[in-house]
Design a protein around this motif. Structure first.
Motif, PDB file in Angstrom:
ATOM      1  N   ALA A  14       0.835  -1.207   0.000  1.00  0.00           N
ATOM      2  CA  ALA A  14       0.000   0.000   0.000  1.00  0.00           C
ATOM      3  C   ALA A  14       0.865   1.251   0.000  1.00  0.00           C
ATOM      4  O   ALA A  14       0.603   2.211  -0.740  1.00  0.00           O
ATOM      5  CB  ALA A  14      -0.931  -0.005   1.209  1.00  0.00           C
ATOM      6  N   SER A  15       1.930   1.241   0.793  1.00  0.00           N
ATOM      7  CA  SER A  15       2.826   2.403   0.870  1.00  0.00           C
ATOM      8  C   SER A  15       3.559   2.618  -0.448  1.00  0.00           C
ATOM      9  O   SER A  15       3.766   3.761  -0.881  1.00  0.00           O
ATOM     10  CB  SER A  15       3.835   2.204   2.005  1.00  0.00           C
ATOM     11  OG  SER A  15       3.186   2.037   3.248  1.00  0.00           O
ATOM     12  N   GLN A  16       3.953   1.523  -1.101  1.00  0.00           N
ATOM     13  CA  GLN A  16       4.636   1.641  -2.394  1.00  0.00           C
ATOM     14  C   GLN A  16       3.736   2.296  -3.437  1.00  0.00           C
ATOM     15  O   GLN A  16       4.171   3.166  -4.202  1.00  0.00           O
ATOM     16  CB  GLN A  16       5.074   0.251  -2.859  1.00  0.00           C
ATOM     17  CG  GLN A  16       6.193  -0.345  -2.031  1.00  0.00           C
ATOM     18  CD  GLN A  16       6.459  -1.801  -2.361  1.00  0.00           C
ATOM     19  OE1 GLN A  16       5.545  -2.542  -2.724  1.00  0.00           O
ATOM     20  NE2 GLN A  16       7.710  -2.232  -2.239  1.00  0.00           N
ATOM     21  N   ILE A  17       2.479   1.882  -3.468  1.00  0.00           N
ATOM     22  CA  ILE A  17       1.556   2.419  -4.474  1.00  0.00           C
ATOM     23  C   ILE A  17       1.203   3.867  -4.160  1.00  0.00           C
ATOM     24  O   ILE A  17       1.145   4.714  -5.067  1.00  0.00           O
ATOM     25  CB  ILE A  17       0.298   1.528  -4.570  1.00  0.00           C
ATOM     26  CG1 ILE A  17       0.684   0.133  -5.091  1.00  0.00           C
ATOM     27  CG2 ILE A  17      -0.741   2.156  -5.504  1.00  0.00           C
ATOM     28  CD1 ILE A  17      -0.423  -0.900  -4.993  1.00  0.00           C
ATOM     29  N   VAL A  18       0.993   4.185  -2.895  1.00  0.00           N
ATOM     30  CA  VAL A  18       0.717   5.574  -2.514  1.00  0.00           C
ATOM     31  C   VAL A  18       1.906   6.467  -2.876  1.00  0.00           C
ATOM     32  O   VAL A  18       1.731   7.566  -3.422  1.00  0.00           O
ATOM     33  CB  VAL A  18       0.381   5.677  -1.010  1.00  0.00           C
ATOM     34  CG1 VAL A  18       0.399   7.137  -0.554  1.00  0.00           C
ATOM     35  CG2 VAL A  18      -0.983   5.043  -0.724  1.00  0.00           C
ATOM     36  N   TRP A  19       3.117   5.994  -2.606  1.00  0.00           N
ATOM     37  CA  TRP A  19       4.317   6.785  -2.934  1.00  0.00           C
ATOM     38  C   TRP A  19       4.377   7.044  -4.437  1.00  0.00           C
ATOM     39  O   TRP A  19       4.615   8.174  -4.866  1.00  0.00           O
ATOM     40  CB  TRP A  19       5.571   6.036  -2.485  1.00  0.00           C
ATOM     41  CG  TRP A  19       6.844   6.834  -2.542  1.00  0.00           C
ATOM     42  CD1 TRP A  19       7.438   7.522  -1.520  1.00  0.00           C
ATOM     43  CD2 TRP A  19       7.689   7.044  -3.698  1.00  0.00           C
ATOM     44  NE1 TRP A  19       8.595   8.142  -1.956  1.00  0.00           N
ATOM     45  CE2 TRP A  19       8.775   7.861  -3.295  1.00  0.00           C
ATOM     46  CE3 TRP A  19       7.640   6.616  -5.019  1.00  0.00           C
ATOM     47  CZ2 TRP A  19       9.790   8.254  -4.165  1.00  0.00           C
ATOM     48  CZ3 TRP A  19       8.642   7.017  -5.890  1.00  0.00           C
ATOM     49  CH2 TRP A  19       9.705   7.821  -5.467  1.00  0.00           C
ATOM     50  N   PRO A  59      -5.139   4.510   4.034  1.00  0.00           N
ATOM     51  CA  PRO A  59      -5.247   4.009   5.414  1.00  0.00           C
ATOM     52  C   PRO A  59      -4.252   2.890   5.737  1.00  0.00           C
ATOM     53  O   PRO A  59      -3.805   2.759   6.876  1.00  0.00           O
ATOM     54  CB  PRO A  59      -6.695   3.509   5.497  1.00  0.00           C
ATOM     55  CG  PRO A  59      -7.434   4.309   4.481  1.00  0.00           C
ATOM     56  CD  PRO A  59      -6.455   4.482   3.350  1.00  0.00           C
ATOM     57  N   GLN A  60      -3.889   2.063   4.742  1.00  0.00           N
ATOM     58  CA  GLN A  60      -2.961   0.961   4.985  1.00  0.00           C
ATOM     59  C   GLN A  60      -1.499   1.349   4.803  1.00  0.00           C
ATOM     60  O   GLN A  60      -0.596   0.564   5.086  1.00  0.00           O
ATOM     61  CB  GLN A  60      -3.262  -0.211   4.039  1.00  0.00           C
ATOM     62  CG  GLN A  60      -4.630  -0.849   4.242  1.00  0.00           C
ATOM     63  CD  GLN A  60      -5.624  -0.368   3.199  1.00  0.00           C
ATOM     64  OE1 GLN A  60      -6.139   0.733   3.284  1.00  0.00           O
ATOM     65  NE2 GLN A  60      -5.897  -1.204   2.208  1.00  0.00           N
ATOM     66  N   ALA A  61      -1.243   2.565   4.313  1.00  0.00           N
ATOM     67  CA  ALA A  61       0.125   2.956   3.926  1.00  0.00           C
ATOM     68  C   ALA A  61       0.934   3.399   5.141  1.00  0.00           C
ATOM     69  O   ALA A  61       1.237   4.585   5.322  1.00  0.00           O
ATOM     70  CB  ALA A  61       0.067   4.058   2.872  1.00  0.00           C
ATOM     71  N   ALA A  62       1.341   2.416   5.954  1.00  0.00           N
ATOM     72  CA  ALA A  62       2.011   2.708   7.224  1.00  0.00           C
ATOM     73  C   ALA A  62       3.534   2.708   7.115  1.00  0.00           C
ATOM     74  O   ALA A  62       4.219   2.959   8.099  1.00  0.00           O
ATOM     75  CB  ALA A  62       1.572   1.682   8.269  1.00  0.00           C
ATOM     76  N   GLU A  63       4.068   2.429   5.918  1.00  0.00           N
ATOM     77  CA  GLU A  63       5.524   2.297   5.785  1.00  0.00           C
ATOM     78  C   GLU A  63       6.095   3.269   4.754  1.00  0.00           C
ATOM     79  O   GLU A  63       7.023   2.943   4.006  1.00  0.00           O
ATOM     80  CB  GLU A  63       5.877   0.850   5.427  1.00  0.00           C
ATOM     81  CG  GLU A  63       5.445  -0.151   6.487  1.00  0.00           C
ATOM     82  CD  GLU A  63       5.864  -1.580   6.158  1.00  0.00           C
ATOM     83  OE1 GLU A  63       6.745  -1.769   5.291  1.00  0.00           O
ATOM     84  OE2 GLU A  63       5.304  -2.508   6.780  1.00  0.00           O
ATOM     85  N   LEU A  64       5.566   4.470   4.718  1.00  0.00           N
ATOM     86  CA  LEU A  64       5.979   5.438   3.700  1.00  0.00           C
ATOM     87  C   LEU A  64       7.434   5.866   3.849  1.00  0.00           C
ATOM     88  O   LEU A  64       8.127   6.062   2.845  1.00  0.00           O
ATOM     89  CB  LEU A  64       5.055   6.659   3.730  1.00  0.00           C
ATOM     90  CG  LEU A  64       3.676   6.434   3.095  1.00  0.00           C
ATOM     91  CD1 LEU A  64       2.711   7.540   3.492  1.00  0.00           C
ATOM     92  CD2 LEU A  64       3.799   6.355   1.578  1.00  0.00           C
ATOM     93  N   ASP A  65       7.927   5.998   5.070  1.00  0.00           N
ATOM     94  CA  ASP A  65       9.329   6.418   5.247  1.00  0.00           C
ATOM     95  C   ASP A  65      10.278   5.367   4.687  1.00  0.00           C
ATOM     96  O   ASP A  65      11.257   5.694   3.984  1.00  0.00           O
ATOM     97  CB  ASP A  65       9.631   6.661   6.729  1.00  0.00           C
ATOM     98  CG  ASP A  65       9.086   8.000   7.222  1.00  0.00           C
ATOM     99  OD1 ASP A  65       8.990   8.940   6.399  1.00  0.00           O
ATOM    100  OD2 ASP A  65       8.763   8.102   8.415  1.00  0.00           O
ATOM    101  N   GLU A  66      10.006   4.088   4.988  1.00  0.00           N
ATOM    102  CA  GLU A  66      10.867   3.014   4.499  1.00  0.00           C
ATOM    103  C   GLU A  66      10.806   2.909   2.979  1.00  0.00           C
ATOM    104  O   GLU A  66      11.836   2.744   2.310  1.00  0.00           O
ATOM    105  CB  GLU A  66      10.437   1.680   5.126  1.00  0.00           C
ATOM    106  CG  GLU A  66      10.587   1.603   6.632  1.00  0.00           C
ATOM    107  CD  GLU A  66       9.374   2.116   7.407  1.00  0.00           C
ATOM    108  OE1 GLU A  66       9.254   1.750   8.585  1.00  0.00           O
ATOM    109  OE2 GLU A  66       8.558   2.882   6.831  1.00  0.00           O
ATOM    110  N   VAL A  67       9.609   3.014   2.437  1.00  0.00           N
ATOM    111  CA  VAL A  67       9.449   2.953   0.983  1.00  0.00           C
ATOM    112  C   VAL A  67      10.138   4.148   0.315  1.00  0.00           C
ATOM    113  O   VAL A  67      10.783   4.001  -0.731  1.00  0.00           O
ATOM    114  CB  VAL A  67       7.952   2.904   0.616  1.00  0.00           C
ATOM    115  CG1 VAL A  67       7.742   3.162  -0.873  1.00  0.00           C
ATOM    116  CG2 VAL A  67       7.356   1.550   1.010  1.00  0.00           C
ATOM    117  N   ASP A  68      10.018   5.313   0.915  1.00  0.00           N
ATOM    118  CA  ASP A  68      10.640   6.519   0.353  1.00  0.00           C
ATOM    119  C   ASP A  68      12.146   6.331   0.197  1.00  0.00           C
ATOM    120  O   ASP A  68      12.716   6.620  -0.858  1.00  0.00           O
ATOM    121  CB  ASP A  68      10.338   7.713   1.256  1.00  0.00           C
ATOM    122  CG  ASP A  68      10.903   9.017   0.715  1.00  0.00           C
ATOM    123  OD1 ASP A  68      10.758   9.275  -0.501  1.00  0.00           O
ATOM    124  OD2 ASP A  68      11.496   9.782   1.499  1.00  0.00           O
TER     125      ASP A  68
END
Length: 268
Positions: free
Chosen positions: A128-133, A193-202
């Motif tokens: 989810a975080s990858q797609i949001v990013w 709502p599921q994108a809890a790993e945005l810092d790591e993905v970034d």
């Protein structure tokens, strides 16, 4: 169905041989069509709606997603002959076909796929975080609960239709300024709502999307698409703007990541 080729480069070219059926979901009247390689494709027409700019956004968005390891149907250039569609009885479709002679864009048709439904399929936080990013990078306004533009196929999530991305290119005026803006529409993203790993993905994605990688993807854009909307436009200049917009946006990704994180806090 034969195995799909998903190598991102070079993009293959096919010739459309048969118009199968329109897909009425979108305003641009995409269609299922058969090509001379025997495969079915979802065909996006240069003569529709936003014209070649939607095709450019779809091409860049899809190939950037693929470069980041996300699943995207194979993207091909699809040639439409002048004789194609003369027997089409629907006048609206016939006009669209006439306006789309030449090089169009198509995605491999995922037969048997179903539209992603957030109430049915749970997406893990990392994906989810990858797609949001990605969608924040692309300024993709079209991944909402109303229109997810994701398919479930073979129990995996596939991304489709990035044509509503990169909306800076509809004016060109202040692209440098727009490259540094947060993506406020992320508040409507179906996966936020599921994108809890945005810092790591970034951190991971910034390392993966080097300037060299971005430029290699931008190089895929056909010259004729870059000059279609302005007779005095120079393809190399337009291509350079796309490359600089994307590289600047990646370099300043903390701006859109913080916006996404802020929007997420207000949801959960």
């Amino acid at each position: 169905m034969a195995d799909m080729q998903i190598d991102s480069s070079p993009v293959r070219t096919v010739n459309v041989t048969r118009y199968v059926t329109p897909l009425r979901e979108g305003g641009s009247l995409p269609a299922i069509a058969e090509a001379d390689d025997g495969f079915l494709y979802v065909l996006k027409f240069r003569g529709a709606g936003q014209g070649v700019k939607a095709l450019i956004a779809d091409l860049l968005g899809g190939e950037l997603a693929r470069a980041l390891g996300l699943k995207v149907p194979e993207i091909v250039f699809a040639n439409l002959d002048t004789a194609f569609g003369r027997t089409e009885p629907d006048e609206e479709i016939q006009d669209l076909l006439k306006a789309s002679v030449g090089q169009n864009l198509a995605l491999h048709y995922l037969s048997g796929s179903i539209t992603y439904d957030p109430a049915v399929t749970v997406i893990e936080p990392k994906l989810a975080s990858q797609i949001v990013w990605l969608d924040c990078l692309l300024t993709n306004v079209d991944r909402t609960a109303r229109n997810t533009n994701m398919l479930v196929w073979n129990k995996e999530l596939w991304l489709i239709d990035h044509g509503a991305s990169l909306y800076f290119h509809h004016s060109w005026d202040n692209w440098a300024e727009q490259s540094l803006r947060p993506f406020v529409q992320v508040k409507d993203h179906v996966l936020l709502p599921q994108a809890a790993e945005l810092d790591e993905v970034d951190a991971a994605y910034r390392a993966m999307l080097t300037e060299e990688k971005v430029r290699s993807i931008v190089e895929l854009i056909p010259d004729e698409w870059l000059t279609a909307s302005a007779s005095d436009a120079i393809a190399a200049d337009r291509r350079e703007v796309y490359a600089r917009f994307l590289t600047a946006r990646i370099a300043s990704s903390e701006i859109f990541v913080k916006e996404a994180q802020h929007a997420r806090k207000s949801l959960i």
